[in-house]
Every structure is written in structure tokens, then in C-alpha cells.
Design a protein around this motif. Structure first.
Motif, mmCIF file in Angstrom:
data_model
loop_
_atom_site.group_PDB
_atom_site.id
_atom_site.type_symbol
_atom_site.label_atom_id
_atom_site.label_comp_id
_atom_site.label_asym_id
_atom_site.label_seq_id
_atom_site.Cartn_x
_atom_site.Cartn_y
_atom_site.Cartn_z
ATOM 1 N N LEU A 164 -10.740 72.700 -28.461
ATOM 2 C CA LEU A 164 -10.670 73.849 -29.363
ATOM 3 C C LEU A 164 -12.033 74.144 -29.986
ATOM 4 O O LEU A 164 -12.421 75.309 -30.118
ATOM 5 C CB LEU A 164 -9.626 73.617 -30.461
ATOM 6 C CG LEU A 164 -8.160 73.697 -30.019
ATOM 7 C CD1 LEU A 164 -7.246 73.251 -31.154
ATOM 8 C CD2 LEU A 164 -7.797 75.092 -29.552
ATOM 9 N N CYS A 165 -12.758 73.107 -30.353
ATOM 10 C CA CYS A 165 -14.089 73.324 -30.934
ATOM 11 C C CYS A 165 -15.019 74.008 -29.926
ATOM 12 O O CYS A 165 -15.790 74.895 -30.289
ATOM 13 C CB CYS A 165 -14.683 72.011 -31.437
ATOM 14 S SG CYS A 165 -13.988 71.503 -33.033
ATOM 15 N N HIS A 166 -14.927 73.613 -28.664
ATOM 16 C CA HIS A 166 -15.715 74.310 -27.645
ATOM 17 C C HIS A 166 -15.292 75.774 -27.544
ATOM 18 O O HIS A 166 -16.135 76.666 -27.405
ATOM 19 C CB HIS A 166 -15.573 73.637 -26.276
ATOM 20 C CG HIS A 166 -16.452 72.448 -26.098
ATOM 21 N ND1 HIS A 166 -17.822 72.505 -26.210
ATOM 22 C CD2 HIS A 166 -16.159 71.166 -25.793
ATOM 23 C CE1 HIS A 166 -18.338 71.312 -25.987
ATOM 24 N NE2 HIS A 166 -17.344 70.475 -25.734
ATOM 25 N N LEU A 167 -13.985 76.030 -27.631
ATOM 26 C CA LEU A 167 -13.508 77.415 -27.565
ATOM 27 C C LEU A 167 -13.974 78.230 -28.767
ATOM 28 O O LEU A 167 -14.119 79.450 -28.679
ATOM 29 C CB LEU A 167 -11.981 77.449 -27.458
ATOM 30 C CG LEU A 167 -11.380 76.841 -26.199
ATOM 31 C CD1 LEU A 167 -9.853 76.942 -26.242
ATOM 32 C CD2 LEU A 167 -11.933 77.472 -24.936
ATOM 33 N N LEU A 191 -27.361 69.467 -27.931
ATOM 34 C CA LEU A 191 -28.465 68.960 -28.743
ATOM 35 C C LEU A 191 -27.907 68.063 -29.847
ATOM 36 O O LEU A 191 -26.759 68.231 -30.273
ATOM 37 C CB LEU A 191 -29.239 70.118 -29.378
ATOM 38 C CG LEU A 191 -29.821 71.154 -28.412
ATOM 39 C CD1 LEU A 191 -30.440 72.314 -29.181
ATOM 40 C CD2 LEU A 191 -30.854 70.508 -27.488
ATOM 41 N N ASP A 192 -28.714 67.119 -30.318
ATOM 42 C CA ASP A 192 -28.253 66.180 -31.340
ATOM 43 C C ASP A 192 -27.736 66.887 -32.588
ATOM 44 O O ASP A 192 -26.695 66.515 -33.125
ATOM 45 C CB ASP A 192 -29.380 65.214 -31.733
ATOM 46 C CG ASP A 192 -29.679 64.200 -30.632
ATOM 47 O OD1 ASP A 192 -28.854 64.055 -29.711
ATOM 48 O OD2 ASP A 192 -30.751 63.569 -30.705
ATOM 49 N N MET A 233 -20.664 69.777 -34.481
ATOM 50 C CA MET A 233 -19.376 69.789 -33.788
ATOM 51 C C MET A 233 -18.525 68.587 -34.204
ATOM 52 O O MET A 233 -17.325 68.733 -34.454
ATOM 53 C CB MET A 233 -19.577 69.798 -32.275
ATOM 54 C CG MET A 233 -18.280 69.887 -31.499
ATOM 55 S SD MET A 233 -18.607 70.209 -29.755
ATOM 56 C CE MET A 233 -16.970 70.026 -29.072
ATOM 57 N N ALA A 234 -19.127 67.419 -34.288
ATOM 58 C CA ALA A 234 -18.388 66.218 -34.683
ATOM 59 C C ALA A 234 -17.816 66.366 -36.090
ATOM 60 O O ALA A 234 -16.685 65.935 -36.360
ATOM 61 C CB ALA A 234 -19.290 64.990 -34.586
#
Length: 144
Positions: free
Chosen positions: A107-110, A117-118, A124-125
């Protein structure tokens, strides 16, 4: 499948996307490897691939532009069932505990997040952690 649907609906709610659509496709390792090779140039299977409906410059910047029901589509996630089951068995992890983590990652990718990148990984984390904490708090007694 109803349990998976309940998880997705709950995770969408916890992420602030209640009422939005997402496609969830369970495939075999061969199919996920084909997709991974075709779209990421990586000729190996993986656990999950996400294909966003909205293309963004920054995560979630499309949300305010979603004015119709058709706009409220996050995209599609493809999950390799054999790969995921093998991962769970190899790591002594239960499938019901691992799926919300995978769904949240997808979902986060969507939503437009990535981890190339770091700095992007940390952002994202953090978003994944926020969603999963809300999910665990709201769904303590919901069986898989």
C-alpha cells in the motif's frame, strides 16, 4: 478471502484511504518473476510487487486531486503465495501475522513511497510503522 478483504479494508482505513480501491492478486513464483523481470529488470521472484494507479512526485500528493470514484484507485498489488509461505516457514513466522506487513508495504508503494534511497527508506518505514500501529490498535480482537 473475506479475511484478506477485511485486512485490506482495515489497512486502507488506518492509512487514511478508507473507501479507496486496491487490486490484490495472488500469483505463483513464475508469474511474479516474469513481472519482476519485465518491470524492474530483476530476473528473480519476490514477495510483492505494487503497480500504482497514480504517478506522483512526492508520496500521497495525488490524494487532493481524487475527485471521482474512478480517481480513488490506488492500484494493484501482486503477491507470490509460494514465496511468501516459504519465507514464513523459513523464519518461523505465521502467515496471518506476516500478511498485514506485506499489504502495508504494498500500500505504501501504491501511495508513492519507495525505498531506493536511504532517506526514502526511512520515510517509507515510518509510514509503514504508523499504519501498522493503528491497525494493531484497532484490530486487536479481529481473527485472520
Amino acid at each position: 478471502m473475506r479475511c484478506i478483504r477485511r485486512q485490506i479494508v482495515a489497512l486502507l482505513d488506518c492509512s487514511g484511504y478508507a473507501g479507496w480501491d486496491v487490486g490484490v492478486h495472488f500469483v505463483d513464483n513464475h508469474r511474479i518473476q516474469q513481472l519482476n523481470h519485465q518491470y524492474r529488470l530483476k530476473d528473480k521472484p519476490t514477495d510483492i510487487l505494487s503497480f500504482p494507479f497514480h504517478h506522483t512526485k512526492t508520496p500521497e500528493d495525488f490524494r487532493g486531486h481524487a475527485t471521482t470514484d474512478d480517481d480513488k484507485n490506488l492500484g494493484d498489488m501482486f503477491l507470490a503465495t509460494p514465496y511468501i509461505v516459504h519465507h514464513c516457514r523459513s523464519n518461523n513466522e505465521s502467515l496471518p501475522a506476516h500478511l498485514p506487513v506485506l499489504f502495508t508495504h504494498g500500500l505504501c508503494h501504491l501511495m508513492g513511497y519507495d525505498h531506493e534511497l536511504d532517506d526514502d527508506f526511512l520515510v517509507m518505514a515510518s509510514r509503514e510503522k504508523e499504519i501498522l500501529q493503528k491497525y494493531k490498535t484497532k484490530n486487536r480482537n479481529v481473527p485472520f
